[in-house]
Design a protein around this motif. Structure first.
Motif, PDB file in Angstrom:
ATOM      1  N   ASP A 296       0.864  -1.176   0.000  1.00 41.13           N
ATOM      2  CA  ASP A 296       0.000   0.000   0.000  1.00 41.13           C
ATOM      3  C   ASP A 296       0.907   1.236   0.000  1.00 41.13           C
ATOM      4  O   ASP A 296       1.585   1.516   0.989  1.00 41.13           O
ATOM      5  CB  ASP A 296      -0.875  -0.087   1.261  1.00 41.13           C
ATOM      6  CG  ASP A 296      -1.766   1.127   1.479  1.00 41.13           C
ATOM      7  OD1 ASP A 296      -1.577   2.142   0.779  1.00 41.13           O
ATOM      8  OD2 ASP A 296      -2.629   1.051   2.366  1.00 41.13           O
TER       9      ASP A 296
ATOM     10  N   THR B 130      -3.085   6.244  -3.881  1.00 43.68           N
ATOM     11  CA  THR B 130      -4.287   7.041  -3.635  1.00 43.68           C
ATOM     12  C   THR B 130      -4.093   8.477  -4.113  1.00 43.68           C
ATOM     13  O   THR B 130      -2.957   8.975  -4.175  1.00 43.68           O
ATOM     14  CB  THR B 130      -4.651   7.052  -2.134  1.00 43.68           C
ATOM     15  OG1 THR B 130      -5.847   7.808  -1.959  1.00 43.68           O
ATOM     16  CG2 THR B 130      -3.552   7.681  -1.271  1.00 43.68           C
TER      17      THR B 130
ATOM     18  N   SER C 265      -5.679  10.726  -2.351  1.00 43.75           N
ATOM     19  CA  SER C 265      -6.137  11.420  -1.132  1.00 43.75           C
ATOM     20  C   SER C 265      -5.034  12.152  -0.390  1.00 43.75           C
ATOM     21  O   SER C 265      -5.327  12.987   0.460  1.00 43.75           O
ATOM     22  CB  SER C 265      -6.750  10.411  -0.154  1.00 43.75           C
ATOM     23  OG  SER C 265      -7.801   9.714  -0.739  1.00 43.75           O
TER      24      SER C 265
HETATM   25  C1  LIG Z   1      -1.820   3.459   4.533  1.00 46.83           C
HETATM   26  C2  LIG Z   1      -3.134   3.950   3.997  1.00 46.83           C
HETATM   27  N1  LIG Z   1      -3.707   3.269   3.013  1.00 46.83           N
HETATM   28  C3  LIG Z   1      -4.884   3.656   2.494  1.00 46.83           C
HETATM   29  C4  LIG Z   1      -5.537   4.770   2.967  1.00 46.83           C
HETATM   30  C5  LIG Z   1      -6.880   5.106   2.421  1.00 46.83           C
HETATM   31  O1  LIG Z   1      -6.811   6.005   1.424  1.00 46.83           O
HETATM   32  P1  LIG Z   1      -8.071   6.367   0.538  1.00 46.83           P
HETATM   33  O2  LIG Z   1      -8.425   7.757   0.887  1.00 46.83           O
HETATM   34  O3  LIG Z   1      -7.565   6.235  -0.871  1.00 46.83           O
HETATM   35  O4  LIG Z   1      -9.158   5.395   0.813  1.00 46.83           O
HETATM   36  C6  LIG Z   1      -4.970   5.523   3.984  1.00 46.83           C
HETATM   37  C7  LIG Z   1      -5.672   6.692   4.523  1.00 46.83           C
HETATM   38  O5  LIG Z   1      -5.349   7.276   5.500  1.00 46.83           O
HETATM   39  C8  LIG Z   1      -3.728   5.093   4.517  1.00 46.83           C
HETATM   40  O6  LIG Z   1      -3.162   5.762   5.520  1.00 46.83           O
END
Ligand SMILES: Cc1ncc(COP(=O)(O)O)c(C=O)c1O
Length: 390
Positions: A213, A243, A245
């Motif tokens: 991830d 992501t 985000s």
């Molecule tokens: C390690 C990790 N993976 C995935 C995500 C989720 O991201 P998304 O906004 O794409 O769902 C986060 C969100 O904080 C994260 O910290």
């Protein structure tokens, strides 16, 4: 909700949950931390300083905003169910084929789907102790056993509480279906080298899928570390998630991507909801990828401000985990101290993320903000220290 309403709901949940799959019966839903919307309403003149969600203080690219606006005239139409344009842009950016790209309504959705498809009663999930909270949830929802490997000790010289790759390799079992880990990691901020990742991929073998991830992957600049995307050509058991985000500042639009072998993507696509990523999200994400200047600014500012903030926090005697992300995990020594800081900051309209749910009640996770935001945080912390509350 009234007390009697809550009691009635609890009774109803107890009745209905027996009908759910065994994993869901014992599941608690994702804990998003403080109620941000309520806190925004309550905040005073300065407004709420939100340092709990690892969002980007720099917001999205102006190009992304323009692309988003151009979609607003056609909101009556479904989005492209194939997400063709964004997939093409991602494939180009990462040197992959379009068949290697799958889109998700945020990475969260993709992680749940990956577990739903590739984990289960006979395919367990392996994680590290301080992993992202969604992995255990995804494993349990898929009725899979969760094997948790102890993290490196807090005294580790370079990766305190980081992933113990040797421990993870030793914990692989014939029935391990999925390994899920973040690089760099949330909540610790720690990271893995490319060699460590390769060792894990090799040890896992072709039948055990390894999810890397990379929600914070763009922030990783350490030598000998890189994106696992470069390993996709070599390892068919590797799944990388990204992501929009974090670096790209588009958390509200919910856009995530999975990059993997075409076969893995094709199988996962079988359960994808047909219009899972909306048109403004597709357009903004595509434009964001192209905005190299914005990306460079955010990376540069984040890294600089992170190190400056870490120095200030350490100078006040707190243990700050080394970080290659847009946040810092800060250890206040004990749960009471961390909780006192959390409460004190909240009273000053500053939100950080308590870490009780991660088994780290003595820690708080603080998103790196702009210079003036970090200064406000430090000023509040100093006021709390003067009151003996931090
Ligand atoms: C390690 C990790 N993976 C995935 C995500 C989720 O991201 P998304 O906004 O794409 O769902 C986060 C969100 O904080 C994260 O910290």
């Amino acid at each position: 909700m009234s007390e009697s309403g809550a009691a009635a709901l609890a009774a109803e949940v107890a009745r209905v949950v027996r009908l759910a799959s065994p994993g869901v019966q014992g599941l608690a839903s994702y804990d998003p931390g403080h109620d941000i919307v309520a806190l925004r309403h309550k905040a005073g003149e300065q407004g709420l300083l939100e340092l709990g969600g690892n969002e980007s203080a720099w917001g999205p690219s102006l190009l992304a905003l323009a692309a988003l606006r151009s979609e607003l005239d056609t909101l009556e139409l479904y989005p492209d169910p194939r997400g063709g344009v964004l997939k093409h842009a991602l494939a180009e950016a990462f040197g992959l084929q379009r068949e290697q790209v799958m889109l998700g309504n945020g990475t969260h959705e993709l992680l749940m789907q990956i577990a739903q498809v590739f984990a289960g009663p006979e395919r367990s999930v392996l994680v590290s102790r301080y992993c992202f909270a969604v992995y255990p949830l995804a494993a349990q929802a898929a009725n899979a056993r969760l094997d948790v490997v102890e993290a490196l000790p807090p005294t580790h010289p370079t990766q305190p509480r980081g992933h113990d790759i040797d421990g993870m390799i030793a914990a692989l079992r014939p029935d391990t279906g999925l390994v899920m880990l973040a690089n760099p990691n949330n909540p610790t901020g720690t990271w893995l080298t490319t060699t460590e990742i390769e060792r894990l991929l090799q040890a896992a073998g072709p039948e055990t899928l390894v999810v890397l991830d990379e929600a914070y992957g763009e922030f990783l600049t350490q030598p000998d570390c890189g994106s696992a995307l470069t390993l996709l050509a070599k390892y068919r058991n590797l799944l990388v998630t990204r992501t929009f985000s974090k670096l790209h500042g588009l958390a509200a639009l919910r856009v995530g991507a999975l990059l993997a072998a075409p076969g893995v993507v094709a199988v996962l696509e079988r359960i994808r909801e047909s219009f899972n990523v909306n048109s403004p999200g597709l357009a903004a994400a595509t434009a964001a990828l192209m905005d190299e200047a914005h990306i460079a600014t955010v990376l540069h500012e984040t890294a600089g401000n992170r190190e400056a903030l870490a120095i200030e926090l350490k100078a006040r005697g707190y243990f700050v985990h080394p970080s290659q992300t847009n946040f810092l995990l800060v250890d206040f020594g004990n749960a009471e101290a961390a909780s006192s800081v959390d409460r004190g900051l909240m009273a000053r309209d500053i939100v950080v993320r308590p870490m009780r749910g991660y088994g780290l009640p003595q820690c708080l996770r603080i998103t790196v903000g702009k210079v003036e935001q970090n200064a406000r945080l430090l000023k509040a912390l100093d006021a709390l220290r003067a009151e003996g509350k931090a």
